[in-house]
Design a protein around this motif. Structure first.
Motif, short mmCIF file in Angstrom:
data_model
loop_
_atom_site.label_atom_id
_atom_site.label_comp_id
_atom_site.label_asym_id
_atom_site.label_seq_id
_atom_site.Cartn_x
_atom_site.Cartn_y
_atom_site.Cartn_z
N LEU A 266 0.82 -1.20 0.00
CA LEU A 266 0.00 0.00 0.00
C LEU A 266 0.86 1.26 0.00
O LEU A 266 0.52 2.26 -0.66
CB LEU A 266 -0.94 -0.01 1.21
CG LEU A 266 -1.99 -1.12 1.23
CD1 LEU A 266 -2.90 -0.97 2.44
CD2 LEU A 266 -2.81 -1.14 -0.05
N GLN A 267 1.98 1.22 0.72
CA GLN A 267 2.89 2.36 0.69
C GLN A 267 3.39 2.62 -0.72
O GLN A 267 3.44 3.77 -1.19
CB GLN A 267 4.08 2.11 1.62
CG GLN A 267 3.78 2.29 3.08
CD GLN A 267 5.02 2.09 3.94
OE1 GLN A 267 5.95 1.37 3.56
NE2 GLN A 267 5.03 2.71 5.10
N GLU A 268 3.78 1.56 -1.43
CA GLU A 268 4.28 1.71 -2.80
C GLU A 268 3.18 2.21 -3.73
O GLU A 268 3.45 2.98 -4.65
CB GLU A 268 4.84 0.38 -3.30
CG GLU A 268 6.15 -0.02 -2.64
CD GLU A 268 7.24 1.04 -2.84
OE1 GLU A 268 7.35 1.58 -3.96
OE2 GLU A 268 7.96 1.32 -1.86
N MET A 269 1.95 1.78 -3.50
CA MET A 269 0.85 2.26 -4.32
C MET A 269 0.65 3.77 -4.13
O MET A 269 0.48 4.51 -5.10
CB MET A 269 -0.45 1.53 -3.97
CG MET A 269 -1.63 1.93 -4.83
SD MET A 269 -3.13 0.99 -4.48
CE MET A 269 -3.58 1.72 -2.91
N VAL A 270 0.70 4.23 -2.89
CA VAL A 270 0.58 5.66 -2.62
C VAL A 270 1.72 6.43 -3.28
O VAL A 270 1.49 7.47 -3.93
CB VAL A 270 0.56 5.92 -1.10
CG1 VAL A 270 0.62 7.42 -0.81
CG2 VAL A 270 -0.69 5.32 -0.46
N LYS A 271 2.93 5.92 -3.15
CA LYS A 271 4.08 6.61 -3.73
C LYS A 271 3.98 6.68 -5.25
O LYS A 271 4.30 7.70 -5.87
CB LYS A 271 5.38 5.91 -3.33
CG LYS A 271 6.63 6.65 -3.80
CD LYS A 271 7.89 5.96 -3.35
CE LYS A 271 9.12 6.73 -3.82
NZ LYS A 271 10.38 6.05 -3.43
N ARG A 272 3.49 5.59 -5.86
CA ARG A 272 3.36 5.58 -7.32
C ARG A 272 2.28 6.57 -7.79
O ARG A 272 2.41 7.20 -8.83
CB ARG A 272 3.01 4.17 -7.79
CG ARG A 272 3.01 4.01 -9.30
CD ARG A 272 2.98 2.55 -9.72
NE ARG A 272 1.78 1.87 -9.22
CZ ARG A 272 1.77 1.00 -8.24
NH1 ARG A 272 2.91 0.68 -7.60
NH2 ARG A 272 0.66 0.41 -7.85
N LYS A 273 1.22 6.73 -6.98
CA LYS A 273 0.14 7.63 -7.36
C LYS A 273 0.50 9.09 -7.13
O LYS A 273 0.05 9.98 -7.87
CB LYS A 273 -1.13 7.30 -6.56
CG LYS A 273 -1.68 5.91 -6.78
CD LYS A 273 -2.25 5.73 -8.16
CE LYS A 273 -2.93 4.37 -8.29
NZ LYS A 273 -3.45 4.12 -9.66
N THR A 274 1.30 9.37 -6.08
CA THR A 274 1.53 10.76 -5.68
C THR A 274 2.97 11.21 -5.84
O THR A 274 3.24 12.41 -5.77
CB THR A 274 1.13 10.94 -4.21
OG1 THR A 274 2.04 10.19 -3.37
CG2 THR A 274 -0.29 10.48 -3.98
N GLY A 275 3.90 10.27 -6.03
CA GLY A 275 5.31 10.63 -6.11
C GLY A 275 5.96 10.78 -4.76
O GLY A 275 7.13 11.15 -4.67
N ALA A 276 5.23 10.51 -3.69
CA ALA A 276 5.78 10.65 -2.33
C ALA A 276 5.01 9.73 -1.39
O ALA A 276 4.00 9.13 -1.77
CB ALA A 276 5.68 12.10 -1.87
#
Length: 347
Positions: A266-276
């Motif tokens: 889930l952390q990687e999904m957030v980072k991929r969607k937002t860049g951070a």
């Protein structure tokens, strides 16, 4: 001050099935309006993408296989002894005197939740179940609560609050401290709101499938698949309650997290969607009891990714601090959020 007692509780659990039960409402019950601010003019969520995204990783595949095997084992289990069946759910009347939060914990130990009620027929069934076990109609806990926000009622099993059966002049939030629901109030045997520290018996509902939602065999368009679950990152800053209500409108809940693997995905999904690693609401809250955390989807709180959790009543954000851990934050703060829904495997 001595604690008054309510003698009973109702637990409930879903039979593993993708079947959908029609919802019957009495003439006096109306759909509750939900204050979601992110809907279009017709009250619908904004359109999503037209593709399903598969989250790829070796850990993901292993995680999905483990979930599927565990689900298959649960599918083979028959109705437990002592439970009563209504539609796609099993119910257990528990003759123990407990506060609401302790009743919910007890039901979770039985792999269920305090019962939610979604139709007049189900309400009558539960009343008859209590009468068959006790010979009367004692006050009995069910899973409704507005502890997170006054007048916004949620079920502890994560299902939509789409039926109401209140007694006259209820709920009244007497002395501003009545956030939990019991049944069999007054001669009408309807619902009443009450302070959660009073001890009742409760109804346990076993839940292993999506609670009264449209059965889906694959993730909806725009959602990301992880094992047997689907996730959607929503970049609409909202407080925790509105985020949960938004997910409910999509047939989902705020995401629950049960392992380090799942948290990392889930952390990687957030980072991929937002860049951070953006602060993001997930479904944990301790508003029912400052010493205990619960997931809004009704699943067991069996994993924690600590950054800073205190004893104040709060809701969970992920990606806080340099370790991207979880933070118990004020529930009225606004943040983006992740919805999740589970794909059923039993038919």
């Amino acid at each position: 001050m001595a604690k008054l007692t309510i003698p009973f509780l109702l637990c409930a659990a879903f039979v593993l099935s993708g079947a959908i039960e029609p919802t019957l409402e009495s003439a006096e019950v109306q759909q509750q309006d939900l204050p979601l601010g992110q809907m279009d003019e017709d009250g619908n969520p904004p359109p999503l993408l037209d593709t399903e995204e598969e989250l790829k990783s070796d850990e993901l595949e292993e995680h999905g296989e483990e979930e599927e095997m565990a689900e298959a084992q649960r599918c083979r289990k028959k109705r437990p002894s002592g439970w009563a069946r209504y539609g796609t759910r099993n119910y257990l009347y528990v003759s123990l005197q407990k506060q609401w939060v302790d009743a919910e914990r007890y039901c979770l130990q039985l792999k269920g939740n305090l019962a939610s009620v979604h139709s007049f027929g189900e309400q009558i069934f539960l009343q008859r179940l209590v009468k068959s076990r006790t010979g009367s109609y004692p006050w009995t806990w069910i899973g409704g609560t507005d502890a997170v926000r006054n007048r916004v009622w949620l079920w502890s099993d994560g299902s939509m609050f789409n039926f109401q059966y209140w007694a006259s002049r209820e709920p009244n939030n007497h002395r501003r401290r009545e956030p939990c629901i019991h049944i069999n109030f007054t001669g009408t045997k309807k619902w009443n709101d009450l302070y959660c520290e009073r001890r009742h018996v409760g109804k346990d509902k076993k839940q292993h499938a999506l609670p009264r939602r449209e059965a889906v065999s694959r993730c909806p368009p725009g959602w990301s698949k992880c094992g047997k679950s689907c996730y959607l990152y929503l970049s609409y800053p909202s407080n925790w309650v509105d985020a949960e209500l938004y997910c409910l409108r999509l047939g989902a809940n705020l995401a629950s997290v049960h392992s380090l693997k799942q948290n990392n995905i889930l952390q990687e999904m957030v980072k991929r969607k937002t860049g951070a690693f953006t602060w993001t609401w997930i479904g944990g809250t301790n508003v029912y009891d400052s010493d205990s955390w619960f997931w809004s989807d009704g699943s067991k709180f069996d994993y924690i990714h600590l950054h800073a959790l205190d004893d104040s009543k709060s809701c969970l954000m992920m990606n806080f601090g340099g370790d991207h851990g979880w933070l118990g934050a004020q529930c009225d703060l606004r943040a983006e959020f992740i919805c999740s829904l589970r794909l059923p495997t039993c038919h």
